[in-house]
Write a protein that holds these residues in place. Sequence first.
Motif, PDB file in Angstrom:
ATOM      1  N   SER A 172      44.015 -41.924 -45.912  1.00  0.00           N
ATOM      2  CA  SER A 172      44.925 -43.006 -46.354  1.00  0.00           C
ATOM      3  C   SER A 172      45.236 -43.959 -44.926  1.00  0.00           C
ATOM      4  O   SER A 172      45.979 -44.935 -44.868  1.00  0.00           O
ATOM      5  N   SER A 173      44.811 -43.260 -43.884  1.00  0.00           N
ATOM      6  CA  SER A 173      45.176 -43.836 -42.427  1.00  0.00           C
ATOM      7  C   SER A 173      44.463 -45.274 -42.361  1.00  0.00           C
ATOM      8  O   SER A 173      45.203 -46.141 -41.744  1.00  0.00           O
ATOM      9  N   PHE A 174      43.601 -45.766 -43.269  1.00  0.00           N
ATOM     10  CA  PHE A 174      43.065 -47.227 -43.085  1.00  0.00           C
ATOM     11  C   PHE A 174      43.732 -48.203 -43.900  1.00  0.00           C
ATOM     12  O   PHE A 174      43.413 -48.993 -44.380  1.00  0.00           O
ATOM     13  N   THR A 175      44.845 -47.553 -44.534  1.00  0.00           N
ATOM     14  CA  THR A 175      45.807 -48.430 -45.379  1.00  0.00           C
ATOM     15  C   THR A 175      47.275 -48.572 -44.747  1.00  0.00           C
ATOM     16  O   THR A 175      47.461 -48.082 -43.661  1.00  0.00           O
ATOM     17  N   ASP A 176      48.206 -49.393 -45.497  1.00  0.00           N
ATOM     18  CA  ASP A 176      49.291 -49.246 -45.025  1.00  0.00           C
ATOM     19  C   ASP A 176      50.229 -48.253 -45.374  1.00  0.00           C
ATOM     20  O   ASP A 176      51.254 -47.991 -44.724  1.00  0.00           O
ATOM     21  N   TYR A 177      49.757 -47.583 -46.298  1.00  0.00           N
ATOM     22  CA  TYR A 177      50.300 -46.112 -46.646  1.00  0.00           C
ATOM     23  C   TYR A 177      50.624 -45.147 -45.383  1.00  0.00           C
ATOM     24  O   TYR A 177      51.607 -44.572 -45.379  1.00  0.00           O
ATOM     25  N   SER A 178      49.725 -45.432 -44.406  1.00  0.00           N
ATOM     26  CA  SER A 178      50.104 -44.366 -43.336  1.00  0.00           C
ATOM     27  C   SER A 178      51.067 -44.823 -42.408  1.00  0.00           C
ATOM     28  O   SER A 178      51.945 -43.859 -42.208  1.00  0.00           O
ATOM     29  N   ILE A 179      51.406 -46.014 -42.497  1.00  0.00           N
ATOM     30  CA  ILE A 179      52.819 -46.627 -41.727  1.00  0.00           C
ATOM     31  C   ILE A 179      54.095 -46.277 -42.598  1.00  0.00           C
ATOM     32  O   ILE A 179      55.028 -45.656 -41.915  1.00  0.00           O
TER      33      ILE A 179
ATOM     34  N   THR B  68      46.621 -46.184 -36.020  1.00  0.00           N
ATOM     35  CA  THR B  68      45.409 -46.433 -36.855  1.00  0.00           C
ATOM     36  C   THR B  68      45.198 -47.733 -37.536  1.00  0.00           C
ATOM     37  O   THR B  68      44.245 -48.397 -37.478  1.00  0.00           O
ATOM     38  N   ALA B  69      46.477 -48.516 -37.846  1.00  0.00           N
ATOM     39  CA  ALA B  69      46.222 -49.768 -38.113  1.00  0.00           C
ATOM     40  C   ALA B  69      45.696 -50.769 -37.014  1.00  0.00           C
ATOM     41  O   ALA B  69      44.920 -51.680 -37.121  1.00  0.00           O
TER      42      ALA B  69
END
Length: 265
Positions: free
Chosen positions: A200-207, A226-227
């Motif tokens: 999920s690092s490549f989505t907003d969910y990581s933030i 990652t963002a």
Amino acid sequence: MTGVPEEILSTTRTHAVADAEPLDRKLPLVVLSPGHSFSRSSLTGLAEDLASRGYAVAAVDHTYEASAITFPDGRITECLICETKPDGPTIARSRAIDVSFVIDELTGSGLIDADRIAMAGHSLGGAAAAHAVREDPRIRAGVNMDGTFQPELTEDLDRPFLMLGADKHGRPGADETWDASWPHLTGWKRWLSVAGTAHSSFTDYSILAEQLGIDVGGEPMTGDRTAQITRAYVAAFVDLHLRDRPQHLLDRPSPRYPEVRFENP
């Protein structure tokens, strides 16, 4: 993110505004497709970044595949496949049809440059990107962000394609569809692994998860970093293939992003 108070997620602030007036010129288009059960909002940061660079961006909610989708007439559809094991290849093909419909509608608006269209997807959306690029000649280039190819490519795909994801190469439990599909990408291609990332690092969910103290994989890289990497490499890819702007970032490893490794050069 179950158990998080609704007011926290509902008041998440973005840089986009509602009902913005479109520019008086045709723009290149990037279509975004989220992961299985994920909302299109999971790619908001990437969408805003691309829009700030002069792209029209269409993030697609695929009907019956996200927790809740609200239609213009007020109807709400729920996720009918979230509680079952999805048939990945069938859903990926279905999503490709969705994307072609979206392109039909948007190119008919007079706001889109129909000769400059790309698609990027995360997870199952990345698998759908491969199908869409192969099936719709209007899509000039595609990006798979950490998605299993469903099914793996067995026929050649000669248009530009970027594979951007967590480290899958030669690791136990690695996604073998990336290795199997790589030889069938016969056009311009790159496979970039980002050390320290999770799915999920490549989505907003990581933030969001980081701010809420939720563990989404235990990987060491911060959501902000990652963002930054995701935005930089996806933007470089579409700038190269939709605007014909040379991108040294895609030619070789960069000291600005030492976490990114070029696989199978």
